[in-house]
Design a protein around this motif. Structure first.
Motif, PDB file in Angstrom:
ATOM      1  N   ALA A  55      10.990   8.579  -6.401  1.00 50.11           N
ATOM      2  CA  ALA A  55       9.716   8.967  -7.016  1.00 50.11           C
ATOM      3  C   ALA A  55       9.025  10.096  -6.263  1.00 50.11           C
ATOM      4  N   HIS A  56       9.210  10.158  -4.936  1.00 48.29           N
ATOM      5  CA  HIS A  56       8.443  11.121  -4.146  1.00 48.29           C
ATOM      6  C   HIS A  56       9.298  11.996  -3.232  1.00 48.29           C
ATOM      7  N   GLY A  57      10.600  11.747  -3.165  1.00 46.28           N
ATOM      8  CA  GLY A  57      11.439  12.531  -2.274  1.00 46.28           C
ATOM      9  C   GLY A  57      11.177  12.271  -0.808  1.00 46.28           C
ATOM     10  N   VAL A  58      10.722  11.065  -0.472  1.00 44.60           N
ATOM     11  CA  VAL A  58      10.364  10.703   0.890  1.00 44.60           C
ATOM     12  C   VAL A  58      11.421   9.761   1.468  1.00 44.60           C
ATOM     13  N   THR A  59      11.871  10.060   2.671  1.00 45.37           N
ATOM     14  CA  THR A  59      12.771   9.153   3.382  1.00 45.37           C
ATOM     15  C   THR A  59      11.924   8.153   4.151  1.00 45.37           C
ATOM     16  N   ARG A  89      11.546  -0.522  -1.885  1.00 41.77           N
ATOM     17  CA  ARG A  89      10.563   0.513  -1.551  1.00 41.77           C
ATOM     18  C   ARG A  89      11.237   1.761  -1.005  1.00 41.77           C
ATOM     19  N   ILE A  90      12.327   1.594  -0.280  1.00 40.17           N
ATOM     20  CA  ILE A  90      13.076   2.746   0.216  1.00 40.17           C
ATOM     21  C   ILE A  90      13.613   3.570  -0.951  1.00 40.17           C
ATOM     22  N   VAL A  91      14.181   2.879  -1.942  1.00 43.80           N
ATOM     23  CA  VAL A  91      14.715   3.582  -3.120  1.00 43.80           C
ATOM     24  C   VAL A  91      13.597   4.256  -3.898  1.00 43.80           C
ATOM     25  N   LEU A 149       0.813  -1.223   0.000  1.00 46.83           N
ATOM     26  CA  LEU A 149       0.000   0.000   0.000  1.00 46.83           C
ATOM     27  C   LEU A 149       0.842   1.266   0.000  1.00 46.83           C
ATOM     28  N   LEU A 150       2.154   1.155   0.153  1.00 48.42           N
ATOM     29  CA  LEU A 150       2.993   2.343   0.264  1.00 48.42           C
ATOM     30  C   LEU A 150       2.901   3.242  -0.961  1.00 48.42           C
ATOM     31  N   GLU A 151       2.962   2.673  -2.144  1.00 49.67           N
ATOM     32  CA  GLU A 151       2.924   3.489  -3.353  1.00 49.67           C
ATOM     33  C   GLU A 151       1.591   4.223  -3.470  1.00 49.67           C
ATOM     34  N   GLU A 152       0.495   3.542  -3.145  1.00 51.50           N
ATOM     35  CA  GLU A 152      -0.811   4.205  -3.165  1.00 51.50           C
ATOM     36  C   GLU A 152      -0.852   5.363  -2.168  1.00 51.50           C
ATOM     37  N   ILE A 153      -0.312   5.147  -0.972  1.00 48.42           N
ATOM     38  CA  ILE A 153      -0.311   6.198   0.052  1.00 48.42           C
ATOM     39  C   ILE A 153       0.483   7.406  -0.426  1.00 48.42           C
ATOM     40  N   HIS A 154       1.683   7.169  -0.956  1.00 48.88           N
ATOM     41  CA  HIS A 154       2.529   8.287  -1.396  1.00 48.88           C
ATOM     42  C   HIS A 154       1.917   9.000  -2.598  1.00 48.88           C
ATOM     43  N   THR A 155       1.336   8.269  -3.520  1.00 45.20           N
ATOM     44  CA  THR A 155       0.716   8.899  -4.692  1.00 45.20           C
ATOM     45  C   THR A 155      -0.464   9.771  -4.281  1.00 45.20           C
ATOM     46  N   ASP A 156      -1.289   9.254  -3.358  1.00 43.87           N
ATOM     47  CA  ASP A 156      -2.442  10.040  -2.899  1.00 43.87           C
ATOM     48  C   ASP A 156      -1.993  11.283  -2.131  1.00 43.87           C
ATOM     49  N   LEU A 157      -0.958  11.154  -1.302  1.00 46.26           N
ATOM     50  CA  LEU A 157      -0.461  12.316  -0.575  1.00 46.26           C
ATOM     51  C   LEU A 157       0.146  13.345  -1.516  1.00 46.26           C
ATOM     52  N   ALA A 158       0.810  12.883  -2.569  1.00 43.68           N
ATOM     53  CA  ALA A 158       1.351  13.821  -3.561  1.00 43.68           C
ATOM     54  C   ALA A 158       0.229  14.582  -4.261  1.00 43.68           C
ATOM     55  N   ALA A 159      -0.908  13.911  -4.506  1.00 44.84           N
ATOM     56  CA  ALA A 159      -2.034  14.555  -5.192  1.00 44.84           C
ATOM     57  C   ALA A 159      -2.621  15.701  -4.371  1.00 44.84           C
ATOM     58  N   VAL A 160      -2.558  15.595  -3.038  1.00 46.64           N
ATOM     59  CA  VAL A 160      -3.086  16.668  -2.189  1.00 46.64           C
ATOM     60  C   VAL A 160      -1.953  17.521  -1.607  1.00 46.64           C
TER      61      VAL A 160
END
Length: 448
Positions: free
Chosen positions: A260-264, A253-255, A224-235
């Motif tokens: 893709a999102h600049g998230v550590t 997933r860390i890479v 679910l991590l990619e979905e979470i980060h994509t949704d947070l990027a949208a808002v």
């Protein structure tokens, strides 16, 4: 009506609009901003249907199909009704104990199977209306039979052994909610879903839920991590650092989160344990030096492996390096390195050098006090789960099906935010969390 409003949200794919509207207002009010730190955790959600055994599932699926046919086309169904059907399917199928043990269970299951086969065969005759085959409970019955029965060499319908069933992510547990799946996690068994909640955890702002979603129970947390980060990027609410437990991060997933999102992504990466761990930690994977030019490993005793080869585990690519059998058997350090009796030591590596180094780096960091102090903030997400479950009823979904369960999760998150923001406005300083007396005593004595 409220139920129609909820249905329109689900049908229009707008289940997240209520929470997102709230987040926009909180951002405008200065109570929420991008960057900073956020934390995510998952909790189990029970389906709004009765949990059944395999035997009850098959019998209830036949009954549900008969009910729907009796309502849609009783004239078609009437000639098919067999003696004993009213006794078996005239009321809800509940089976406490079957006489005869395992043989009795199989016999009753195959009785249900023959009844369902008769029904499905009649529906697929040319004289039957095609519309009847498309009825919801008829399609569910067909799927249940595919999951739990098979044809033997003689052409007879047979009950599947438990070890020959499809995976839990494909088969369902109730004919009335086909999104409810069985799952086991840390010894806990349930049928239903998993809710994933993400909140910000910056000290100067309220702990607001910024993302909420649900998935079927067997879906592993990390997917679910990619979905979470994509949704947070949208808002426009991506964090700078995302704190998660061991179920979420992998080197890949860390890479991906960073690129893709600049998230550590901060969380422990599990190390080998149990039978896969070497007898002596000094011979763990981190002690083997890798030469990516020659594609060989060097063990702590100084021996070189054979060139590593591609390996696929759980549909994921890895590399496997094995040491020469003769070298391993003659090595005086063998008892510290491997638990096998006569097989050589083998080491599984990440598929690229970058991922391998990230894995080793994370393993080293996880044991430092600085990393532990930074990661300690993740534990606060348990308070969010407790509030959502105990105060707002997240533990059992109010609806059937994954889309409506996601809506339930979103609305619960919005309710959490209302309570938390109201508390923050009333008392804009963070409440000190209660410390157990014994733990406080150990802190005083310096024994932690």
């Amino acid at each position: 009506m409220l139920c129609e409003f909820r249905a329109r949200l689900v049908e229009g794919g707008a289940t997240e609009r209520v929470l997102n509207l709230m987040l926009r207002h909180l951002t405008a009010a200065g109570l929420l901003k991008a960057g900073g730190r956020q934390r995510t955790d998952a909790t189990h959600v029970l389906a709004a249907v009765r949990r059944t055994s395999r035997l009850e599932l098959v019998g209830e699926s036949v009954r549900a199909a008969l009910e729907e046919l009796a309502r849609q086309d009783p004239d078609f169904l009437a000639p098919l009704i067999q003696p004993g059907w009213d006794k078996r399917y005239g009321h809800r199928v509940e089976i406490a104990k079957v006489p005869g043990g395992a043989a009795g269970v199989t016999a009753l299951a195959e009785t249900f199977g023959e009844d369902g086969r008769l029904l499905l065969t009649a529906l697929w005759q040319p004289s039957a209306s095609p519309g009847l085959r498309r009825l919801r409970q008829i399609e569910i019955l067909r799927q249940v039979f595919t999951h739990h029965f098979y044809w033997d060499a003689a052409g007879a319908l047979r009950w599947r052994d438990g070890h020959r069933l499809p995976p839990a992510s494909l088969r369902f547990d109730s004919p009335y909610d086909t999104d409810a799946h069985y799952c086991v996690k840390n010894g806990l068994e349930w049928s239903g879903y998993r809710a994933h909640l993400t909140e910000c955890c910056d000290a100067e702002r309220p702990e607001v839920v910024v993302h909420a979603t649900a998935a079927i129970a067997p879906v592993q947390d990390g997917t679910l991590l990619e979905e979470i980060h994509t949704d947070l990027a949208a808002v426009r609410l991506l964090p700078a650092e995302h704190l998660v437990d061991a179920a979420y991060p992998t080197p890949a997933r860390i890479v991906h989160a960073r690129k893709a999102h600049g998230v550590t992504l901060t969380g422990p990466i599990p190390t080998a344990s149990g039978r896969t761990a070497p007898p002596d930690p000094a011979f763990a994977k981190a002690a083997f030096s890798a030469d990516w030019d020659t594609r060989r490993l060097t063990c702590p005793a100084g021996h070189k492996s054979l060139p590593w080869k591609p390996l696929t585990l759980n549909q994921r690519p890895y590399l496997q390096a094995s040491f020469p059998t003769a070298t391993c058997r003659a090595c005086p350090q063998r008892s510290r390195c491997t638990r096998t009796v006569d097989q050589p030591r083998s080491v599984t590596l990440q598929p690229t050098r970058e991922l391998h180094e990230i894995q080793l780096g994370n393993w080293a960091d996880q044991h430092t006090q600085a990393w532990k102090d930074r990661y300690a903030a993740r534990a606060g997400v348990e308070a969010l789960n407790s509030q959502a479950v105990r105060a707002l009823g997240l533990r059992r979904t109010r609806y059937r099906g994954l889309p409506k369960t996601r809506l339930h999760t979103q609305l619960t998150a919005a309710a959490c935010n209302l309570v938390r923001v109201a508390d923050w406005i009333h008392t804009p300083t963070r409440t000190q969390r209660r410390t157990a007396r014994f733990h406080a005593l150990c802190l005083t004595l310096g024994l932690t």
